[in-house]
Every structure is written in C-alpha cells, then in structure tokens.
Design a protein around this motif. Structure first.
Motif, PDB file in Angstrom:
ATOM      1  N   VAL A 100     -30.666  29.337 -63.073  1.00 43.13           N
ATOM      2  CA  VAL A 100     -29.637  28.675 -62.273  1.00 43.13           C
ATOM      3  C   VAL A 100     -29.980  28.821 -60.795  1.00 43.13           C
ATOM      4  CG1 VAL A 100     -27.151  28.406 -61.921  1.00 43.13           C
ATOM      5  CG2 VAL A 100     -27.988  29.524 -64.012  1.00 43.13           C
ATOM      6  N   ALA A 101     -29.926  27.706 -60.069  1.00 38.99           N
ATOM      7  CA  ALA A 101     -30.180  27.717 -58.624  1.00 38.99           C
ATOM      8  C   ALA A 101     -28.861  27.962 -57.900  1.00 38.99           C
ATOM      9  CB  ALA A 101     -30.791  26.388 -58.193  1.00 38.99           C
ATOM     10  N   ARG A 102     -28.774  29.084 -57.218  1.00 36.50           N
ATOM     11  CA  ARG A 102     -27.524  29.453 -56.552  1.00 36.50           C
ATOM     12  C   ARG A 102     -27.655  29.321 -55.037  1.00 36.50           C
ATOM     13  NH1 ARG A 102     -24.079  32.429 -59.359  1.00 36.50           N
ATOM     14  NH2 ARG A 102     -22.720  31.567 -57.736  1.00 36.50           N
ATOM     15  N   SER A 103     -26.561  28.899 -54.428  1.00 39.34           N
ATOM     16  CA  SER A 103     -26.514  28.793 -52.975  1.00 39.34           C
ATOM     17  C   SER A 103     -25.302  29.556 -52.467  1.00 39.34           C
ATOM     18  CB  SER A 103     -26.393  27.328 -52.548  1.00 39.34           C
ATOM     19  OG  SER A 103     -27.526  26.612 -52.982  1.00 39.34           O
ATOM     20  N   ARG A 104     -25.467  30.074 -51.266  1.00 36.81           N
ATOM     21  CA  ARG A 104     -24.354  30.844 -50.681  1.00 36.81           C
ATOM     22  C   ARG A 104     -23.110  29.990 -50.512  1.00 36.81           C
ATOM     23  NH1 ARG A 104     -27.083  35.473 -49.436  1.00 36.81           N
ATOM     24  NH2 ARG A 104     -29.255  34.966 -49.022  1.00 36.81           N
ATOM     25  N   ASP A 105     -23.281  28.680 -50.467  1.00 37.52           N
ATOM     26  CA  ASP A 105     -22.094  27.829 -50.339  1.00 37.52           C
ATOM     27  C   ASP A 105     -21.734  27.124 -51.644  1.00 37.52           C
ATOM     28  OD1 ASP A 105     -24.168  26.058 -50.479  1.00 37.52           O
ATOM     29  OD2 ASP A 105     -23.745  25.040 -48.584  1.00 37.52           O
ATOM     30  N   ASP A 106     -22.230  27.645 -52.785  1.00 38.19           N
ATOM     31  CA  ASP A 106     -21.785  27.035 -54.046  1.00 38.19           C
ATOM     32  C   ASP A 106     -20.398  27.578 -54.402  1.00 38.19           C
ATOM     33  OD1 ASP A 106     -21.962  29.274 -55.923  1.00 38.19           O
ATOM     34  OD2 ASP A 106     -24.090  28.899 -56.190  1.00 38.19           O
ATOM     35  N   PRO A 107     -19.690  26.914 -55.318  1.00 39.94           N
ATOM     36  CA  PRO A 107     -18.258  27.204 -55.461  1.00 39.94           C
ATOM     37  C   PRO A 107     -17.907  28.594 -55.991  1.00 39.94           C
ATOM     38  CG  PRO A 107     -18.963  25.486 -57.026  1.00 39.94           C
ATOM     39  CD  PRO A 107     -20.083  25.702 -56.077  1.00 39.94           C
ATOM     40  N   VAL A 108     -18.838  29.332 -56.595  1.00 38.02           N
ATOM     41  CA  VAL A 108     -18.444  30.670 -57.070  1.00 38.02           C
ATOM     42  C   VAL A 108     -19.304  31.807 -56.511  1.00 38.02           C
ATOM     43  CG1 VAL A 108     -17.477  29.665 -59.178  1.00 38.02           C
ATOM     44  CG2 VAL A 108     -19.744  30.702 -59.258  1.00 38.02           C
ATOM     45  N   TRP A 109     -20.229  31.497 -55.606  1.00 31.15           N
ATOM     46  CA  TRP A 109     -21.052  32.551 -55.002  1.00 31.15           C
ATOM     47  C   TRP A 109     -20.177  33.695 -54.502  1.00 31.15           C
ATOM     48  CZ3 TRP A 109     -26.206  33.537 -54.480  1.00 31.15           C
ATOM     49  CH2 TRP A 109     -26.559  34.546 -53.557  1.00 31.15           C
ATOM     50  N   PRO A 110     -20.543  34.983 -54.693  1.00 30.41           N
ATOM     51  CA  PRO A 110     -21.773  35.463 -55.348  1.00 30.41           C
ATOM     52  C   PRO A 110     -21.588  35.788 -56.827  1.00 30.41           C
ATOM     53  CG  PRO A 110     -20.686  37.318 -54.288  1.00 30.41           C
ATOM     54  CD  PRO A 110     -19.775  36.107 -54.112  1.00 30.41           C
ATOM     55  N   LYS A 111     -20.492  35.359 -57.412  1.00 31.13           N
ATOM     56  CA  LYS A 111     -20.287  35.665 -58.836  1.00 31.13           C
ATOM     57  C   LYS A 111     -21.300  34.937 -59.706  1.00 31.13           C
ATOM     58  CE  LYS A 111     -15.265  35.886 -58.457  1.00 31.13           C
ATOM     59  NZ  LYS A 111     -14.099  35.031 -58.687  1.00 31.13           N
ATOM     60  N   PRO A 112     -21.650  35.512 -60.860  1.00 27.22           N
ATOM     61  CA  PRO A 112     -22.430  34.755 -61.844  1.00 27.22           C
ATOM     62  C   PRO A 112     -21.635  33.528 -62.295  1.00 27.22           C
ATOM     63  CG  PRO A 112     -22.470  37.095 -62.356  1.00 27.22           C
ATOM     64  CD  PRO A 112     -21.432  36.918 -61.284  1.00 27.22           C
ATOM     65  N   VAL A 113     -22.315  32.503 -62.770  1.00 27.64           N
ATOM     66  CA  VAL A 113     -21.661  31.224 -63.051  1.00 27.64           C
ATOM     67  C   VAL A 113     -20.930  31.180 -64.384  1.00 27.64           C
ATOM     68  CG1 VAL A 113     -23.285  29.906 -61.656  1.00 27.64           C
ATOM     69  CG2 VAL A 113     -23.798  30.267 -64.083  1.00 27.64           C
TER      70      VAL A 113
ATOM     71  N   ASN B  84     -27.751  41.452 -73.721  1.00 31.26           N
ATOM     72  CA  ASN B  84     -27.677  40.507 -72.602  1.00 31.26           C
ATOM     73  C   ASN B  84     -28.696  40.954 -71.575  1.00 31.26           C
ATOM     74  OD1 ASN B  84     -24.019  39.957 -72.499  1.00 31.26           O
ATOM     75  ND2 ASN B  84     -25.537  39.358 -74.032  1.00 31.26           N
ATOM     76  N   VAL B  85     -29.614  40.074 -71.231  1.00 29.27           N
ATOM     77  CA  VAL B  85     -30.710  40.391 -70.308  1.00 29.27           C
ATOM     78  C   VAL B  85     -30.611  39.435 -69.126  1.00 29.27           C
ATOM     79  CG1 VAL B  85     -33.220  40.502 -70.033  1.00 29.27           C
ATOM     80  CG2 VAL B  85     -32.172  41.162 -72.227  1.00 29.27           C
ATOM     81  N   ALA B  86     -30.591  39.974 -67.901  1.00 31.58           N
ATOM     82  CA  ALA B  86     -30.386  39.077 -66.764  1.00 31.58           C
ATOM     83  C   ALA B  86     -30.942  39.636 -65.471  1.00 31.58           C
ATOM     84  CB  ALA B  86     -28.899  38.798 -66.589  1.00 31.58           C
ATOM     85  N   ALA B  87     -31.523  38.753 -64.685  1.00 31.38           N
ATOM     86  CA  ALA B  87     -31.901  39.031 -63.303  1.00 31.38           C
ATOM     87  C   ALA B  87     -31.022  38.126 -62.441  1.00 31.38           C
ATOM     88  CB  ALA B  87     -33.376  38.729 -63.082  1.00 31.38           C
ATOM     89  N   ILE B  88     -30.056  38.708 -61.778  1.00 24.43           N
ATOM     90  CA  ILE B  88     -29.087  37.918 -61.008  1.00 24.43           C
ATOM     91  C   ILE B  88     -29.324  38.191 -59.522  1.00 24.43           C
ATOM     92  CG2 ILE B  88     -26.641  37.419 -60.660  1.00 24.43           C
ATOM     93  CD1 ILE B  88     -26.203  38.256 -63.599  1.00 24.43           C
ATOM     94  N   GLY B  89     -28.852  39.323 -59.031  1.00 23.15           N
ATOM     95  CA  GLY B  89     -29.231  39.734 -57.674  1.00 23.15           C
ATOM     96  C   GLY B  89     -28.545  38.979 -56.554  1.00 23.15           C
ATOM     97  N   ASN B  90     -27.360  38.416 -56.819  1.00 26.81           N
ATOM     98  CA  ASN B  90     -26.649  37.734 -55.738  1.00 26.81           C
ATOM     99  C   ASN B  90     -26.052  38.730 -54.751  1.00 26.81           C
ATOM    100  OD1 ASN B  90     -27.225  35.514 -57.294  1.00 26.81           O
ATOM    101  ND2 ASN B  90     -25.145  35.242 -58.071  1.00 26.81           N
ATOM    102  N   VAL B  91     -25.784  39.943 -55.205  1.00 26.38           N
ATOM    103  CA  VAL B  91     -25.168  40.964 -54.344  1.00 26.38           C
ATOM    104  C   VAL B  91     -26.218  41.966 -53.879  1.00 26.38           C
ATOM    105  CG1 VAL B  91     -23.423  42.776 -54.218  1.00 26.38           C
ATOM    106  CG2 VAL B  91     -22.927  40.653 -55.471  1.00 26.38           C
ATOM    107  N   VAL B  92     -26.984  42.513 -54.799  1.00 17.75           N
ATOM    108  CA  VAL B  92     -28.077  43.440 -54.466  1.00 17.75           C
ATOM    109  C   VAL B  92     -29.375  42.665 -54.614  1.00 17.75           C
ATOM    110  CG1 VAL B  92     -29.332  45.499 -55.207  1.00 17.75           C
ATOM    111  CG2 VAL B  92     -26.822  45.486 -55.237  1.00 17.75           C
ATOM    112  N   PRO B  93     -30.033  42.330 -53.497  1.00 24.25           N
ATOM    113  CA  PRO B  93     -31.224  41.466 -53.603  1.00 24.25           C
ATOM    114  C   PRO B  93     -32.430  42.143 -54.267  1.00 24.25           C
ATOM    115  CG  PRO B  93     -30.492  41.709 -51.287  1.00 24.25           C
ATOM    116  CD  PRO B  93     -29.646  42.617 -52.122  1.00 24.25           C
ATOM    117  N   GLN B  94     -32.562  43.468 -54.177  1.00 24.19           N
ATOM    118  CA  GLN B  94     -33.756  44.106 -54.775  1.00 24.19           C
ATOM    119  C   GLN B  94     -33.852  43.691 -56.247  1.00 24.19           C
ATOM    120  OE1 GLN B  94     -34.028  48.563 -55.552  1.00 24.19           O
ATOM    121  NE2 GLN B  94     -35.698  48.303 -54.089  1.00 24.19           N
ATOM    122  N   LEU B  95     -35.014  43.164 -56.639  1.00 25.42           N
ATOM    123  CA  LEU B  95     -35.192  42.671 -58.010  1.00 25.42           C
ATOM    124  C   LEU B  95     -34.821  43.754 -59.031  1.00 25.42           C
ATOM    125  CD1 LEU B  95     -36.197  40.540 -60.040  1.00 25.42           C
ATOM    126  CD2 LEU B  95     -38.507  41.439 -59.699  1.00 25.42           C
TER     127      LEU B  95
END
Lengths: 141, 141
Positions: A100-113, B84-95
């Motif tokens: 999933v391509a996330r942007s800081r201005d997408d409607p639920v950032w920073p939550k997972p979709v 459930n396996v996931a790389a998200i990182g919207n809050v903590v950027p470190q991979l």
C-alpha cells in the motif's frame, strides 16, 4: 491432497474487490478498487497456501523479489511517503500480500489502512491509467 | 553518508516497547511487551533502512528466511490460528517487521492489532518463559 489444494484459483472476495494487473512468475498482481490509497496485492499462485511459510524456500525468495518489484512499480506510478507491506489474512485465508502506498495527507495516516474506511471505487479512466503505469513498472507492458 | 546513517542503533521507541530476544544474522529479534498477543519484531541491523527495498537483495532474502524462522519459533512457543506479518513503519520509520501470533479468541480478532488496544505488560515469569522458548526455536539458546 484434495483437488482444491492442487488447483490454484483466486479467492472470490479478492476477485470482487480488485482489478487484475497481471501475472509475475509467482504472483498474480491485483489493484484494490479503492482510490483512497494506491494499493496492490500479490497473490502467489500456489494452491492451499495460507502462511508465508506454506511457500517453499525458492517461492519465498521469489515472493520477496516480487514485493520489491511491486514496491518500485507502485512508487513510480503513485509517489508516496511510505510503503506498507503486509500478509495478514485473518478474513481471507488465501495467502496474499498487501503493498500500500501511503501519504502523510491520505485520509487515515498514520494508521494502517485495514478496517478503516469503506473502499472508494476508482473512475475507469484513473484506474486504466494507473494499471497501465503499473504494468509498465512491473515489466508486463 | 552521515554518522547516523552508518551506525545502526535500535530506535528509542522500539527499545521502550520491547524486550530483546536475540540477534539473528541480519535482524535483532524483539518481543513486544504486550501480553494481548505473542508479538515479535525483526529489526534488520542496517543503518538508515526504512523500506524493505532499502535492503540489498541478499539482505532481502536473509530477512525472508528470518521471517520464516521467527514464524516457526513463535508458533512453537505460542500456538495460534494465523500469523500476521507486516512492515508498516508509519510511526517508527526504522525498518521493522511485525510477526504476530493471532488466535480466533484474542481480544481484537479478526482485526489487525495495530492501533487497537493499549499494550498489556507481561508478568516477568511469563515473559522469561516465552523468551526462553523463543530463543530455543530461533537457535539462540
């Protein structure tokens, strides 16, 4: 093994929710019909696979390569701030990997979709343009 | 490259939220201090990596192998219905890659765990027993 575990077929819910982008060596690439976020799914064409560990080692390596390829193609077609990559499958057991391509201005950032917003369908022109760009980036054009 | 991009150090929030399980060839393995679900994180010790595609191909392959190893160790230590396996990182950027053991009777099934419940800290005895079992499964005992 039963017939159902030897013949791969795309899950009915994944079929309903997505458009086909094309087939890589291992995975079918799908575009979620949700214009809230550019969102691919990779579905390894291996009957009965539910967990990543249901793939043999060669398929695991191929899947990682296809995740990287899809990440690059998605980012090129839809510039973003962060990619979210996940194999969850609590609702649809057939192994599928979200990219999933996330942007800081997408409607639920920073939550997972997942489980946040109802899908917002693409208009056909935007969808076709995006799929064409994705096919180019994936080497399927 | 700046110093910060050449010296790997575990992110401060990941340090606060977890217990160290041990180091695999590429990744540090962490146990989230959340007794709601047995929950590992794999953090590749590569300075500056944010996306999976920031790893070179050899590291991507190694990470997939370590995800598979961690999946098996987690499942052996804490039987579950789905990983459930996931790389998200919207809050903590470190991979970092989440590997979460989910059960149909866990408190948020079938939703993904992120952003659902406050973490519930382990008692030290349960935590130590789980870490010992995980280290065994990971070949770190």
């Amino acid at each position: 093994m039963s017939v159902s575990s030897t013949t791969w077929e795309l899950d009915a819910q994944l079929t309903r929710d997505t458009f086909a982008v094309g087939d890589l060596l291992l995975s079918r690439v799908l575009l979620m019909d949700d214009a809230n976020y550019p969102w691919l799914m990779l579905v390894p064409r291996r009957a009965g696979a539910v967990e990543l560990t249901d793939l043999d080692e060669a398929d695991q390596i191929q899947l990682m390569a296809e995740i990287a390829l899809a990440s690059g193609a998605l980012r090129a077609a839809a510039p973003c701030d962060k990619l979210n990559v996940a194999a969850i499958g609590n609702v649809v057991p057939q192994l599928h990997v979200h990219v999933v391509a996330r942007s800081r201005d997408d409607p639920v950032w920073p939550k997972p979709v997942w489980g946040q917003l109802p899908a917002r369908a693409y208009d056909s022109e935007t969808r076709d343009r995006l799929i064409a760009a994705l096919r180019g980036g994936l080497g399927l054009a």
